[in-house]
Design a protein around this motif. Structure first.
Motif, mmCIF file in Angstrom:
data_model
loop_
_atom_site.group_PDB
_atom_site.id
_atom_site.type_symbol
_atom_site.label_atom_id
_atom_site.label_comp_id
_atom_site.label_asym_id
_atom_site.label_seq_id
_atom_site.Cartn_x
_atom_site.Cartn_y
_atom_site.Cartn_z
ATOM 1 N N GLY A 153 4.492 1.274 -4.093
ATOM 2 C CA GLY A 153 3.186 1.574 -4.659
ATOM 3 C C GLY A 153 2.049 0.722 -4.125
ATOM 4 O O GLY A 153 0.953 0.725 -4.697
ATOM 5 N N LYS A 191 3.842 4.217 -10.802
ATOM 6 C CA LYS A 191 4.360 4.671 -9.511
ATOM 7 C C LYS A 191 4.287 6.193 -9.348
ATOM 8 O O LYS A 191 4.344 6.710 -8.241
ATOM 9 C CB LYS A 191 5.821 4.219 -9.341
ATOM 10 N N ASP A 192 4.279 6.920 -10.463
ATOM 11 C CA ASP A 192 4.233 8.373 -10.389
ATOM 12 C C ASP A 192 3.421 8.919 -11.557
ATOM 13 O O ASP A 192 3.027 8.192 -12.470
ATOM 14 C CB ASP A 192 5.638 8.978 -10.378
ATOM 15 N N PRO A 236 0.478 -3.002 -6.696
ATOM 16 C CA PRO A 236 0.976 -1.612 -6.617
ATOM 17 C C PRO A 236 0.041 -0.618 -7.310
ATOM 18 O O PRO A 236 0.387 0.003 -8.323
ATOM 19 C CB PRO A 236 2.325 -1.702 -7.332
ATOM 20 N N TYR A 269 -0.534 0.171 -12.416
ATOM 21 C CA TYR A 269 0.620 -0.020 -11.532
ATOM 22 C C TYR A 269 1.625 1.132 -11.606
ATOM 23 O O TYR A 269 2.736 1.017 -11.080
ATOM 24 C CB TYR A 269 1.332 -1.330 -11.885
ATOM 25 N N LEU A 301 -1.343 4.747 -6.466
ATOM 26 C CA LEU A 301 -1.541 6.013 -7.172
ATOM 27 C C LEU A 301 -2.873 6.041 -7.899
ATOM 28 O O LEU A 301 -3.608 7.037 -7.820
ATOM 29 C CB LEU A 301 -0.401 6.244 -8.167
ATOM 30 N N ILE A 346 2.570 7.899 -0.385
ATOM 31 C CA ILE A 346 2.537 6.605 -1.064
ATOM 32 C C ILE A 346 3.866 5.892 -0.837
ATOM 33 O O ILE A 346 4.935 6.484 -0.949
ATOM 34 C CB ILE A 346 2.286 6.798 -2.578
#
Length: 607
Positions: free
Chosen positions: A156, A544-545, A221, A542, A224, A152
């Motif tokens: 994102g 990111k992790d 984004p 949105y 994920l 990724i």
């Protein structure tokens, strides 16, 4: 289960004699089968497979004996020398003497087309004929599939997939990045199912970097969240589909070419059964199951009867566990076991309509939540197989479950108090409450029929809940609609008050989680436009992790516990029956039971 056979042709006598002579050494090695079992290879129908069946097939070919279904040992529609060889291999233990037989009820076989149900759901989600880029493991964590790795981007907004080399379509052509990029664009263009609708909102494009690398780029984004759910599509070959403008109507002979561990052989319309064989060129290990017979049943009861009689071994269908009411009868059945797995979905829930009054009021929704007897639902509908759910809706088996939220509570006196304080009182003495302005209230409780489970399950839940709501003075009634009318009201128009439905495991693994059924946003299915909820959903989308994702999902549950746009009516295990007398090595999968991709490589025939 009888099948239509072509007229048998006579073969050359010298071929038969040669094979029969070479097979004489096998004569003392019979394979015994149950007298009630109808197995291919038992040509003389004497209850065992031995060299007498080799002789019998030879006599059929010579025209000395009448043809029959079981003489077609290799199930190619003909009786010839190939069946003699196949019977010998059965006797030697080189070939399984019976196929894995599975059933499906929710969707019948209408088109042999990978982009129609049940192929779209079962055949790719469980890795039968088609595969996605990434898979779910039995515990629902991610595993590589067509993509051996992925990365990724820091912002994102894209995912780079590195494909396995040496993967072939069933017609022998290689699977490349061109196929993968084509699939994303094709699903978006035709808005195929929930994935295509998501791509229409968030997918920018898919770029081929080389033969085995593709970059999937999004407008936001959301990489994920897309990886967690919506990138799992039934991958189809570009060289077959690129010229097809109406994918759900295509009925060409190549419409089921995939790259999965099983290959489509044929469909018997009279028997409503699909025949699949193991893909000998599969890029991973060869499946331990040689053949699958997949049969459609019109009702759950008829499928379970076939299971108890030994006509099938298990259910192969996307998230359709057996209600607890069937458990007691199934437990008594000989050679039938119940696979109870943690239910990642919610088998019954209640959704409130925010476009209607008074279900758009927090106080009213809170009162309804206290009026419902959750233990009664467990006892009457699930026969004790379940537990009272929490206010946050999300099942505790999920990794982002918030354990700090309280359980839902049955407290009719509390419900009455809330309604009284909100101005919903009985003004004319008929035992039913009017609105604060004195107007009559009559509210339908609508079962979402035709929505994954059989209609009786949601209808029964509505019938249990309705008198509980009336007990606290609400004038409610059960509104049973046709499948089309329910779909129009709940999914298209969204003009409902109270809807009884369910959530699949797949929905829970999207970052929308609890919001899937209650928020009014693009590609979502609810009616709530509360800016706070929309903000939480977007933050979840949105993320990111994984840690950030867990944070926002936890806060989503806190919002749901407070505002109650949706109520889980039951938590519990998902129950899937299977037979234990012919196969062993079933691999249980959270939410989905024993029939899944991992089972195809672990099953072994019981001697």
């Amino acid at each position: 289960m009888k099948q239509t056979r072509k007229k048998m042709k006579k073969g050359a006598a010298f071929g038969i004699i040669a094979v029969m002579v070479s097979a004489m050494l096998l004569a003392s090695m019979p394979t015994i089968i149950s007298a009630s079992e109808e197995l291919y290879g038992d040509a003389n129908e004497d209850g065992k497979i031995d060299m007498r069946d080799v002789t019998y097939v030879g006599l059929i070919i010579l025209g000395k004996k009448p043809a029959n279904e079981l003489a077609d040992a290799n199930q190619d529609g003909r009786v010839n020398v190939g069946d003699i060889t196949y019977i010998e291999l059965i006797i030697l233990g080189k070939v399984q003497k019976y196929p894995l037989r599975v059933g499906v009820t929710r969707n019948e076989f209408k088109l042999m087309n990978a982009l129609t149900r049940p192929w779209y759901e079962e055949a790719y989600f469980f890795g039968v004929t088609h595969l996605p880029l990434v898979f779910y493991k039995p515990d629902m964590s991610l595993a590589p599939c067509l993509a051996e790795d992925w990365k990724i981007s820091p912002d994102g907004k894209s995912i780079k997939f590195y494909l396995r080399k040496g993967v072939k379509w069933h017609d022998g052509k290689p699977v490349t990045a061109e196929d993968i990029a084509f699939n994303f664009e094709y699903w978006k263009k035709h808005k195929l199912f929930c994935q295509g609708n998501k791509f229409d909102v968030y997918l920018d494009h898919a770029e081929v970097l080389d033969d085995y690398t593709v970059d999937v780029v999004f407008t936001e984004p959301v990489a994920l969240s897309m990886l967690q759910t919506y990138l799992k599509i039934s991958t189809v070959p570009k060289h077959v589909w690129e010229g097809i403008d109406e994918p759900k109507k295509y009925d060409g002979g190549d419409a089921l070419i995939g790259c999965g561990p099983f290959v489509f052989e044929r469909y018997d319309k009279d028997a409503e059964t699909v025949y699949l064989k193991a893909n000998r060129d599969y890029f991973a290990e060869k499946p331990s199951v040689d053949r699958i017979e997949w049969r459609y049943f019109r009702t759950r009861d008829s499928l379970l009867m076939a299971l108890k009689k030994g006509e099938i071994d298990a259910k192969l269908e996307y998230y359709n566990p057996v209600p607890g009411v069937y458990a007691a009868d199934l437990i008594k059945a000989k050679n039938v076991e119940l696979c109870a797995v943690p239910d990642v979905g919610v088998p019954l829930h209640l959704v409130f309509g925010y476009r209607q009054y008074p279900t758009n009021m927090t106080e009213f929704r809170q009162a309804v939540s206290y009026a419902i007897d959750y233990q009664a639902i467990i006892d009457l509908i699930a026969v004790g197989y379940g537990e009272v759910p929490g206010k946050g809706y999300t099942p505790p088996v999920l990794p982002y479950y918030n354990p700090d939220l309280p359980k839902l509570e049955y407290n009719p006196e509390k419900a009455k108090e809330i309604l009284d304080n909100a101005g919903f009182v009985d003004r004319d003495g008929d035992g039913l409450r009017e609105a604060p302005d004195g107007s009559k209230l009559r509210l339908p409780v609508t079962p979402h029929v035709g929505y994954f489970s059989e209609d009786s399950y949601t209808i029964r839940a509505a019938e249990v809940i309705n008198p509980q709501l009336r007990k606290v003075g609400l004038d409610t009634y059960v509104e049973v609609l046709s499948k089309d009318a329910a779909r129009e009201k709940v999914s298209r128009d969204r003009d409902y008050y109270l809807v009884i439905g369910l959530s699949t495991p797949f929905a829970h693994f999207g970052t929308h989680a609890v919001a899937r059924y209650c928020v009014d946003m693009p590609s979502m299915g609810g009616t709530c436009k509360d800016p706070e909820l929309i903000d939480l959903v977007e933050k979840s989308l949105y993320s990111k992790d994984i840690e950030e994702l867990k944070k926002w999902r936890s806060e989503l549950q806190e919002y749901v516990a407070r505002e109650l746009p949706i109520i889980a009516l039951i938590w519990g295990d998902a129950i899937y029956p299977y037979r234990s007398d012919r196969w062993e090595g079933w691999v249980p999968m959270y939410g989905y039971g024993p029939c899944n991709y991992w089972t195809w490589f672990n099953l072994k025939p019981i001697s």
